[in-house]
Design a protein around this motif. Structure first.
Motif, PDB file in Angstrom:
ATOM      1  N   GLN A  77      32.142  31.958  34.362  1.00  0.00           N
ATOM      2  CA  GLN A  77      33.244  32.492  35.150  1.00  0.00           C
ATOM      3  C   GLN A  77      34.279  31.413  35.477  1.00  0.00           C
ATOM      4  O   GLN A  77      35.480  31.691  35.556  1.00  0.00           O
ATOM      5  CB  GLN A  77      32.717  33.122  36.440  1.00  0.00           C
ATOM      6  N   VAL A  78      33.813  30.175  35.662  1.00  0.00           N
ATOM      7  CA  VAL A  78      34.718  29.062  35.914  1.00  0.00           C
ATOM      8  C   VAL A  78      35.134  28.470  34.567  1.00  0.00           C
ATOM      9  O   VAL A  78      34.295  27.968  33.819  1.00  0.00           O
ATOM     10  CB  VAL A  78      34.056  27.978  36.799  1.00  0.00           C
ATOM     11  N   GLN A  79      36.411  28.562  34.264  1.00  0.00           N
ATOM     12  CA  GLN A  79      36.966  28.062  33.015  1.00  0.00           C
ATOM     13  C   GLN A  79      37.533  26.653  33.232  1.00  0.00           C
ATOM     14  O   GLN A  79      37.608  26.177  34.365  1.00  0.00           O
ATOM     15  CB  GLN A  79      38.057  29.015  32.527  1.00  0.00           C
ATOM     16  N   PRO A  80      37.938  25.946  32.164  1.00  0.00           N
ATOM     17  CA  PRO A  80      38.433  24.571  32.344  1.00  0.00           C
ATOM     18  C   PRO A  80      39.554  24.434  33.363  1.00  0.00           C
ATOM     19  O   PRO A  80      39.643  23.415  34.056  1.00  0.00           O
ATOM     20  CB  PRO A  80      38.908  24.196  30.936  1.00  0.00           C
ATOM     21  N   ALA A  81      40.415  25.469  33.477  1.00  0.00           N
ATOM     22  CA  ALA A  81      41.539  25.364  34.413  1.00  0.00           C
ATOM     23  C   ALA A  81      41.802  26.662  35.158  1.00  0.00           C
ATOM     24  O   ALA A  81      42.897  26.888  35.654  1.00  0.00           O
ATOM     25  CB  ALA A  81      42.800  24.932  33.663  1.00  0.00           C
ATOM     26  N   SER A  82      40.802  27.528  35.269  1.00  0.00           N
ATOM     27  CA  SER A  82      41.001  28.803  35.962  1.00  0.00           C
ATOM     28  C   SER A  82      39.668  29.424  36.325  1.00  0.00           C
ATOM     29  O   SER A  82      38.604  28.975  35.880  1.00  0.00           O
ATOM     30  CB  SER A  82      41.809  29.777  35.085  1.00  0.00           C
ATOM     31  N   LEU A  83      39.749  30.476  37.131  1.00  0.00           N
ATOM     32  CA  LEU A  83      38.576  31.238  37.558  1.00  0.00           C
ATOM     33  C   LEU A  83      38.734  32.675  37.112  1.00  0.00           C
ATOM     34  O   LEU A  83      39.725  33.336  37.445  1.00  0.00           O
ATOM     35  CB  LEU A  83      38.442  31.183  39.082  1.00  0.00           C
ATOM     36  N   ASP A  84      37.771  33.185  36.331  1.00  0.00           N
ATOM     37  CA  ASP A  84      37.762  34.607  36.002  1.00  0.00           C
ATOM     38  C   ASP A  84      37.456  35.405  37.265  1.00  0.00           C
ATOM     39  O   ASP A  84      36.569  35.031  38.044  1.00  0.00           O
ATOM     40  CB  ASP A  84      36.696  34.917  34.950  1.00  0.00           C
ATOM     41  N   LEU A  85      38.163  36.505  37.456  1.00  0.00           N
ATOM     42  CA  LEU A  85      37.964  37.375  38.615  1.00  0.00           C
ATOM     43  C   LEU A  85      37.217  38.631  38.196  1.00  0.00           C
ATOM     44  O   LEU A  85      37.472  39.188  37.123  1.00  0.00           O
ATOM     45  CB  LEU A  85      39.308  37.733  39.242  1.00  0.00           C
ATOM     46  N   ARG A  86      36.301  39.077  39.053  1.00  0.00           N
ATOM     47  CA  ARG A  86      35.428  40.199  38.715  1.00  0.00           C
ATOM     48  C   ARG A  86      35.796  41.451  39.506  1.00  0.00           C
ATOM     49  O   ARG A  86      36.076  41.387  40.709  1.00  0.00           O
ATOM     50  CB  ARG A  86      33.973  39.830  39.008  1.00  0.00           C
ATOM     51  N   LEU A  87      35.758  42.593  38.808  1.00  0.00           N
ATOM     52  CA  LEU A  87      35.983  43.864  39.483  1.00  0.00           C
ATOM     53  C   LEU A  87      34.837  44.156  40.443  1.00  0.00           C
ATOM     54  O   LEU A  87      33.672  43.889  40.150  1.00  0.00           O
ATOM     55  CB  LEU A  87      36.094  44.996  38.464  1.00  0.00           C
ATOM     56  N   GLY A  88      35.169  44.722  41.586  1.00  0.00           N
ATOM     57  CA  GLY A  88      34.166  45.127  42.559  1.00  0.00           C
ATOM     58  C   GLY A  88      33.570  46.486  42.229  1.00  0.00           C
ATOM     59  O   GLY A  88      33.777  47.041  41.143  1.00  0.00           O
TER      60      GLY A  88
END
Length: 374
Positions: free
Chosen positions: A36-47
């Motif tokens: 989920q944590v990428q080299p320069a960003s954070l993937d966001l998850r649907l609730g």
């Protein structure tokens, strides 16, 4: 919490994002998932729930998204288990599993993930009190929401599906460091030492990219056009769908392509590019005066993207293109987008392609990861 008070401003790295999560600056309803944590960003998850709404909206100053949803939503949809189908042409708002408690010198900017853009899923981030999409103000404390509107295909999503990503920027305390965005002079100097693209470097408030429409580029097929009536696509199924069931292949024709209004196209840049390890990039639109079309819905490029083993630029930019009001002729080599480069606050521990699965490293003309190769 975040790397506040540091002299080096810029885009935060995976290590810094992980530190934010551990300190509570990123608030989660479930622990962060692998990758989920990428080299320069954070993937966001649907609730766990989505709300179908009549129209897109922004809350505006001092208003909460949840209060507006109570007035606008006319269908609450569960995303538990196998999830639900989000219908093409409809607008949904989904509370995310991540919220924020940012320091005063950290802000956020969101973009659809690459696969989301290539499926033509229009996705934007909304925050309480926000008057702009995809932006999170410094010091923001509160929940996050995704506005989701599938444009070409109806899609199945579920709790935990990742459609957009958030990049964090820290404001440095060193007054002499200058802007974290590289100007054209800095890009030209960098290109002499570390090539940003193969071939000629074109600059216009960033690195200009040209569209590839010649027969020699990709073996005679220069792009894809989304079909209008298809089956549903499950956003969490990889390599599960046949290209010809969803896309028309576009043959090369004298270096030209007529964009039909409203149709969605996947094309690619002439240039191969590489993002240096201490920089991040974002695709920005060209001046609207160059043509009545929109390009690139998913705009983040991570450090290390496109880096070939020999050190030369090795990946093309894939372009998501839609004409606006009138048919428009694209010519081979026409300017179609530009890359804006920003300094990283620190070099990521692992670059794009070095950890986990990187579906688009070294890409040419490539559809989203949901489709079989070929």
């Amino acid at each position: 919490m975040a790397p506040t008070g540091s002299a080096q401003g810029g885009v935060l790295s995976s290590r810094q994002i992980q530190a934010m999560a551990e300190a509570g600056a990123i608030r989660v309803s479930a622990p962060l998932a692998a990758g989920q944590v990428q080299p320069a960003s954070l993937d966001l998850r649907l609730g766990p729930k989505a709300y179908r709404v009549r129209a897109s909206f922004l809350p505006g100053k001092d208003r909460r998204v949840g209060d507006i949803l109570s007035a606008l939503a006319y269908d609450e949809i569960s995303l538990d288990g196998e999830g639900a189908i989000l219908e093409r042409g409809c607008v949904y708002v989904v509370p995310l599993m991540e919220g924020l408690s940012l320091g005063a010198d950290v802000s956020g900017a969101a973009n659809p993930k690459s696969s989301t853009g290539r499926l033509d899923i229009f996705t934007r981030l909304i925050a309480d009190g926000g008057d702009r999409f995809d932006e999170v103000a410094p010091g923001y404390i509160g929940p996050l929401f995704a506005e989701v509107s599938p444009r070409s295909f109806s899609v199945r999503v579920r709790m935990g599906s990742r459609l957009n990503q958030l990049r964090f920027r820290a404001r440095g305390t060193d007054a002499g460091q200058g802007s974290v965005v590289l100007n054209d002079a800095a890009l030209a100097e960098l290109h002499k030492k570390t090539p940003l693209v193969d071939g000629e470097l074109n600059l216009r408030d960033g690195v200009v990219l040209r569209v590839a429409l010649g027969a020699e580029a990709f073996g005679g097929v220069i792009g894809y056009r989304a079909q209008k009536h298809t089956d549903v696509i499950d956003v969490d199924r990889i390599g599960a769908y046949r290209i010809d069931d969803y896309w028309d292949r576009l043959p090369a024709r004298d270096g030209r392509l007529i964009l039909d209004p409203g149709d969605f196209y996947i094309l690619a840049s002439r240039e191969r590019l590489a993002i240096p390890p201490d920089l991040a990039a974002e695709m920005a639109p060209m001046d609207a005066a160059i043509g009545e079309f929109r390009v690139h819905y998913a705009g983040f490029f991570d450090p290390g993207f496109g880096a070939a083993p020999d050190g030369r630029p090795g990946a093309r930019a894939v372009l998501e293109v839609r004409s606006r009001e009138v048919p428009f002729i694209l010519e081979d080599g026409q300017y179609i987008g530009r890359l804006v480069y920003e300094r990283m606050a620190e070099k990521p521990e692992a670059l794009y392609g070095e950890s986990g699965v990187s579906n688009y490293q070294g890409q040419g003309l490539k559809l989203s990861k949901h489709f079989e190769a070929g």
